[in-house]
Design a protein around this motif. Structure first.
Motif, mmCIF file in Angstrom:
data_model
loop_
_atom_site.group_PDB
_atom_site.id
_atom_site.type_symbol
_atom_site.label_atom_id
_atom_site.label_comp_id
_atom_site.label_asym_id
_atom_site.label_seq_id
_atom_site.Cartn_x
_atom_site.Cartn_y
_atom_site.Cartn_z
ATOM 1 N N UNK A 1 9.648 -0.324 -39.878
ATOM 2 C CA UNK A 1 9.968 -0.998 -38.464
ATOM 3 C C UNK A 1 9.287 -2.435 -38.046
ATOM 4 N N UNK A 2 10.033 -3.472 -37.922
ATOM 5 C CA UNK A 2 9.210 -4.665 -37.493
ATOM 6 C C UNK A 2 8.476 -4.319 -36.290
ATOM 7 N N UNK A 3 7.296 -5.208 -35.762
ATOM 8 C CA UNK A 3 6.739 -4.798 -34.517
ATOM 9 C C UNK A 3 7.623 -5.517 -33.600
ATOM 10 N N UNK A 4 7.903 -5.076 -32.498
ATOM 11 C CA UNK A 4 8.423 -5.598 -31.504
ATOM 12 C C UNK A 4 10.009 -5.616 -31.794
ATOM 13 N N UNK A 5 10.538 -4.384 -32.005
ATOM 14 C CA UNK A 5 11.842 -4.155 -32.522
ATOM 15 C C UNK A 5 12.140 -2.742 -32.211
ATOM 16 N N UNK A 6 13.581 -2.349 -32.176
ATOM 17 C CA UNK A 6 14.011 -1.090 -31.960
ATOM 18 C C UNK A 6 15.017 -0.886 -32.859
ATOM 19 N N UNK A 7 14.859 0.389 -33.391
ATOM 20 C CA UNK A 7 15.685 0.719 -34.684
ATOM 21 C C UNK A 7 16.681 1.833 -33.937
ATOM 22 N N UNK A 8 17.972 1.634 -33.721
ATOM 23 C CA UNK A 8 18.795 2.636 -33.073
ATOM 24 C C UNK A 8 20.080 3.100 -33.718
ATOM 25 N N UNK A 9 20.320 4.381 -33.892
ATOM 26 C CA UNK A 9 21.635 5.153 -34.148
ATOM 27 C C UNK A 9 22.300 5.236 -32.759
ATOM 28 N N UNK A 10 23.439 4.489 -32.642
ATOM 29 C CA UNK A 10 24.272 4.562 -31.447
ATOM 30 C C UNK A 10 25.553 5.258 -31.410
ATOM 31 N N UNK A 11 25.586 6.295 -32.292
ATOM 32 C CA UNK A 11 26.851 7.114 -32.138
ATOM 33 C C UNK A 11 26.297 8.416 -32.778
ATOM 34 N N UNK A 12 26.035 9.458 -31.804
ATOM 35 C CA UNK A 12 25.707 10.600 -32.147
ATOM 36 C C UNK A 12 26.361 11.722 -31.438
ATOM 37 N N UNK A 178 23.092 5.308 -40.123
ATOM 38 C CA UNK A 178 23.327 3.868 -39.830
ATOM 39 C C UNK A 178 22.702 3.671 -38.516
ATOM 40 N N UNK A 179 22.159 2.393 -38.350
ATOM 41 C CA UNK A 179 21.210 1.937 -37.351
ATOM 42 C C UNK A 179 21.109 0.407 -37.145
ATOM 43 N N UNK A 180 21.087 0.160 -35.964
ATOM 44 C CA UNK A 180 20.951 -1.296 -35.693
ATOM 45 C C UNK A 180 19.473 -1.508 -35.324
ATOM 46 N N UNK A 181 18.900 -2.593 -35.842
ATOM 47 C CA UNK A 181 17.460 -3.082 -35.318
ATOM 48 C C UNK A 181 17.581 -4.205 -34.546
ATOM 49 N N UNK A 182 17.157 -3.850 -33.396
ATOM 50 C CA UNK A 182 17.312 -5.052 -32.163
ATOM 51 C C UNK A 182 15.807 -5.731 -32.219
ATOM 52 N N UNK A 183 16.090 -7.016 -32.709
ATOM 53 C CA UNK A 183 14.707 -7.873 -32.848
ATOM 54 C C UNK A 183 14.226 -8.546 -31.501
ATOM 55 N N UNK A 184 13.057 -8.268 -31.434
ATOM 56 C CA UNK A 184 12.237 -8.794 -30.280
ATOM 57 C C UNK A 184 12.570 -8.119 -28.980
ATOM 58 N N UNK A 185 12.848 -6.573 -29.145
ATOM 59 C CA UNK A 185 13.100 -5.888 -27.962
ATOM 60 C C UNK A 185 12.147 -4.564 -27.831
ATOM 61 N N UNK A 186 11.747 -4.336 -26.550
ATOM 62 C CA UNK A 186 10.988 -3.336 -26.755
ATOM 63 C C UNK A 186 11.422 -2.103 -26.122
ATOM 64 N N UNK A 187 12.694 -2.099 -25.292
ATOM 65 C CA UNK A 187 13.375 -0.925 -24.693
ATOM 66 C C UNK A 187 14.962 -1.520 -24.727
ATOM 67 N N UNK A 193 21.220 -4.879 -25.432
ATOM 68 C CA UNK A 193 22.274 -4.189 -26.425
ATOM 69 C C UNK A 193 23.399 -5.227 -26.774
ATOM 70 N N UNK A 194 23.960 -6.022 -25.634
ATOM 71 C CA UNK A 194 24.765 -6.940 -25.938
ATOM 72 C C UNK A 194 24.305 -8.339 -26.461
ATOM 73 N N UNK A 195 23.142 -8.725 -25.845
ATOM 74 C CA UNK A 195 22.745 -10.136 -26.094
ATOM 75 C C UNK A 195 21.708 -10.292 -27.337
ATOM 76 N N UNK A 196 20.739 -9.263 -27.434
ATOM 77 C CA UNK A 196 19.561 -9.888 -28.294
ATOM 78 C C UNK A 196 20.212 -9.935 -29.871
ATOM 79 N N UNK A 197 19.324 -10.564 -30.443
ATOM 80 C CA UNK A 197 19.705 -10.552 -32.257
ATOM 81 C C UNK A 197 19.321 -9.258 -32.831
ATOM 82 N N UNK A 198 20.135 -8.935 -34.014
ATOM 83 C CA UNK A 198 19.900 -7.818 -34.480
ATOM 84 C C UNK A 198 20.399 -7.792 -36.092
#
Ligand SMILES: [Zn+2]
Length: 231
Positions: A1-12, A178-187, A193-198
């Motif tokens: 994981x890059x620092x300051x990013x969130x790796x998320x699986x959004x369908x479980x 499957x996961x989305x990595x949201x860049x520059x996001x802490x939580x 979820x809608x606006x950050x880059x990923x």
């Protein structure tokens, strides 16, 4: 994981879905093991599994954010919803989207185009309904045909919708495929979820996983039969 990013699986899914036997605690263990920072529990028309997972994560101080989600059945197909406060009942897409808005939640078309799995046919949607959908699941590990994911991604890009992804795990083994990595996001919150880059990192599930959820349905059916006999 890059620092300051969130790796998320959004369908479980958990065993609160008719086609899963996964216990929330084991889903959380798998998420931590696979280095996910956030997961969304999205049971079919049910919040109980998500609430249980969130409570366990808090109690055990696990390093994973649990988003309270649901996969709501609508007349146009399945809709994932995130940051839900109160269970949203299945019904018309129009009414479900209005409930999402009232709760300040986020909506996402689940596995679009996949007819076998009740995906929304995006091109057929009335523009006013499409305008109210926040995001498109552009990668789902369990799609019937890989081309469904390709079409979903193209549609999202063309219509400027946020792109999300999820394993659609019905078994802990699938969590994080499957996961989305949201860049520059802490939580994660509605805005990020809608606006950050990923970036999306994902792979398709093996055919075995469909067998696992089929097994779950059969096992639950047998259990119900046994309960009826005992009554
Ligand atoms: Zn699902």
């Amino acid at each position: 994981m890059k620092s300051n990013s969130i790796k998320a699986d959004l369908h479980i899914h958990t065993h609160f879905s008719f086609d899963s036997l996964a216990v929330p605690e084991n889903v959380l263990k798998a998420a931590v093991k696979r280095g996910l920072n956030a997961i969304a529990i999205t049971d079919h028309n049910e919040l109980a599994g998500a609430l249980e997972a969130a409570a366990i994560a808090k109690q055990q101080r696990l390093p994973v954010q649990v988003i309270i989600g649901e996969e709501v059945a609508t007349d146009k197909g399945d809709l994932l919803v995130y940051f839900v406060k109160k269970k949203i009942l299945p019904g018309t897409l129009e009414r479900v989207l209005s409930d999402v808005k009232k709760q300040g939640a986020v909506s996402c078309a689940a596995h679009p185009y996949d007819k076998v799995r009740h995906g929304i046919q995006l091109e057929a949607l009335e523009p006013r309904l499409l305008a109210n959908i926040d995001a498109i699941e552009a990668f789902n590990s369990r799609v019937t045909l890989p081309s469904h994911n390709v079409r979903a991604l193209r549609f999202a890009q063309k219509h400027g919708k946020a792109v999300l992804a999820g394993s659609d795990a019905h078994h802990p083994l699938e969590v994080g495929s499957a996961a989305v990595e949201f860049i520059g996001v802490k939580k994660l919150d509605k805005r990020s979820v809608i606006l950050s880059s990923r970036e999306v990192k994902a792979k398709l599930s093996s055919p075995l996983v469909h067998f696992l959820s089929r097994y779950a349905v059969l096992k639950k059916r047998l259990r119900r039969k046994k309960e009826n006999i005992l009554k």
